[in-house]
Design an enzyme around this catalytic site. Sequence first.
Site, PDB file in Angstrom:
ATOM      1  N   ALA A  17     -19.689  -4.409  -8.815  1.00 29.02           N
ATOM      2  CA  ALA A  17     -19.218  -3.032  -8.984  1.00 29.02           C
ATOM      3  C   ALA A  17     -17.882  -3.018  -9.720  1.00 29.02           C
ATOM      4  CB  ALA A  17     -19.093  -2.364  -7.615  1.00 29.02           C
ATOM      5  N   CYS A 100     -23.872  -5.444   1.047  1.00 29.71           N
ATOM      6  CA  CYS A 100     -22.471  -5.064   0.871  1.00 29.71           C
ATOM      7  C   CYS A 100     -21.713  -5.126   2.196  1.00 29.71           C
ATOM      8  CB  CYS A 100     -22.387  -3.659   0.269  1.00 29.71           C
ATOM      9  SG  CYS A 100     -20.681  -3.197  -0.037  1.00 29.71           S
ATOM     10  N   LYS A 139     -31.528  -6.618  -2.002  1.00 33.24           N
ATOM     11  CA  LYS A 139     -30.496  -7.659  -2.126  1.00 33.24           C
ATOM     12  C   LYS A 139     -29.760  -7.730  -0.797  1.00 33.24           C
ATOM     13  CE  LYS A 139     -26.718  -9.312  -5.055  1.00 33.24           C
ATOM     14  NZ  LYS A 139     -25.492  -9.025  -4.325  1.00 33.24           N
ATOM     15  N   ASN A 201     -28.512 -16.633  -4.861  1.00 31.59           N
ATOM     16  CA  ASN A 201     -27.263 -16.094  -5.420  1.00 31.59           C
ATOM     17  C   ASN A 201     -26.050 -16.631  -4.665  1.00 31.59           C
ATOM     18  OD1 ASN A 201     -25.411 -13.249  -4.693  1.00 31.59           O
ATOM     19  ND2 ASN A 201     -25.420 -14.025  -6.783  1.00 31.59           N
ATOM     20  N   ASP A 203     -21.898 -18.198  -6.066  1.00 31.57           N
ATOM     21  CA  ASP A 203     -21.052 -19.278  -6.571  1.00 31.57           C
ATOM     22  C   ASP A 203     -21.649 -20.108  -7.697  1.00 31.57           C
ATOM     23  OD1 ASP A 203     -19.343 -18.342  -4.701  1.00 31.57           O
ATOM     24  OD2 ASP A 203     -19.282 -20.150  -3.466  1.00 31.57           O
ATOM     25  N   GLY A 225     -23.224 -13.531 -10.713  1.00 30.09           N
ATOM     26  CA  GLY A 225     -22.275 -12.433 -10.820  1.00 30.09           C
ATOM     27  C   GLY A 225     -20.987 -12.904 -11.459  1.00 30.09           C
ATOM     28  N   ARG A 226     -20.056 -13.413 -10.630  1.00 31.01           N
ATOM     29  CA  ARG A 226     -18.739 -13.779 -11.150  1.00 31.01           C
ATOM     30  C   ARG A 226     -18.820 -14.850 -12.226  1.00 31.01           C
ATOM     31  NH1 ARG A 226     -16.306 -14.765  -5.406  1.00 31.01           N
ATOM     32  NH2 ARG A 226     -18.483 -15.388  -5.178  1.00 31.01           N
TER      33      ARG A 226
END
Length: 341
Positions: A17, A100, A139, A201, A203, A225-226
């Site tokens: 987000a 979340c 998710k 998912n 790291d 993601g990151r």
Amino acid sequence: MVGNRQLATRYFLAPLAGYTHLAFRLAIRELGGVGLATTDLVQATTLLSGRAKALELVQTCEDDNPLSVQIFSGKTDELVAAARWLQDHGYGGIDINMGCPMAKVNGQGGGARLMCDAENAARLVEQVVKAVDVPVTVKMRLGWDRESITSPLLAREFEKIGVAAITIHGRTRSQGFTGDVNRSAIKATVEAVDHIPVIGNGDVRTAQDALNMRRETGCAAVAIGRGAMLDPWIFRRIQNVINGETTTDPSPDEQVDFLVRHFYRMTEQHDEYSCILFRKFAAWYGAKLGIPEDLEDRLRRLTSYDEFDQIIKQIRRRHGERESTTATALIKVPNGPVERW
Ligand SMILES: Cc1cc2nc3c(=O)[nH]c(=O)nc-3n(C[C@H](O)[C@H](O)[C@H](O)COP(=O)(O)O)c2cc1C
């Protein structure tokens, strides 16, 4: 395959987000290798009430494909109505957020809170699956905490009711973003289902990490993601490794081109207001591309297209003045005790 969707690769962009907005998705897709992207999480009620912020989050275009929209709510009727709205507006996939950890999401019974009551979560998801024809995915995390690892049980239930795929972030809610990703717990979730794809998912920072995630957990696909913010070329690198090709680092010019494309894609959605929105990325690009401090500072106070063009010219000219660094810390995760997020 996710439901009836045939995806070009098994490596997906995970939602972050505030970062994985339309402009970033378009810029990263152009580099190649992204199998699927998902929007930032959108609150079902704000979408239904037509709030500008929610409509902005679900804004998309032809090149932003394949895409899933991620929604959250603790209330079945809201999720069902939002899912129908999305289907009616032509979206190809719906992802329900059950991972979340933030209090404002959990407090409404949404996000990771749903994992605490498997039966309720399954009934809720079932109503969404029944309400639409497009694939519905979930998710989630491993569970609420170490004593409550519910993902295998939930995954099995979700498979029975027709969920098309499940993404597992290999941490519990109480871990937040700390500690190691538990790959054996992801594996247990993979083994709990018969046929639907489980997407691992957490790291993944390099192409090799992505391949290790698949090898160690048996997951069908990997969401990043990151790692994709830190290295937008990661998806292309993964394909290079799979195809036995040598992977090359993007040249400084290619990296600046990425920044420019990101900005221009933003202007397609937000016009010159993008100058304000792009300021948030100044520190991140500054560290990543080694942009000289004074230019990073100008990017942080950007006001016009003309100024953007001037700054970019100078960034290209002055390449090498400052060393690039890994900008991990610039992707903000909530801090402090997880109970207070
Ligand atoms: C800043 C930030 C925003 C995030 N936003 C979302 C979100 O909107 N929806 C979601 O399902 N996960 C969200 N996540 C979780 C990520 O999708 C992912 O599960 C997590 O960061 C671990 O994967 P990674 O190490 O590849 O980033 C967010 C994570 C971060 C750090």
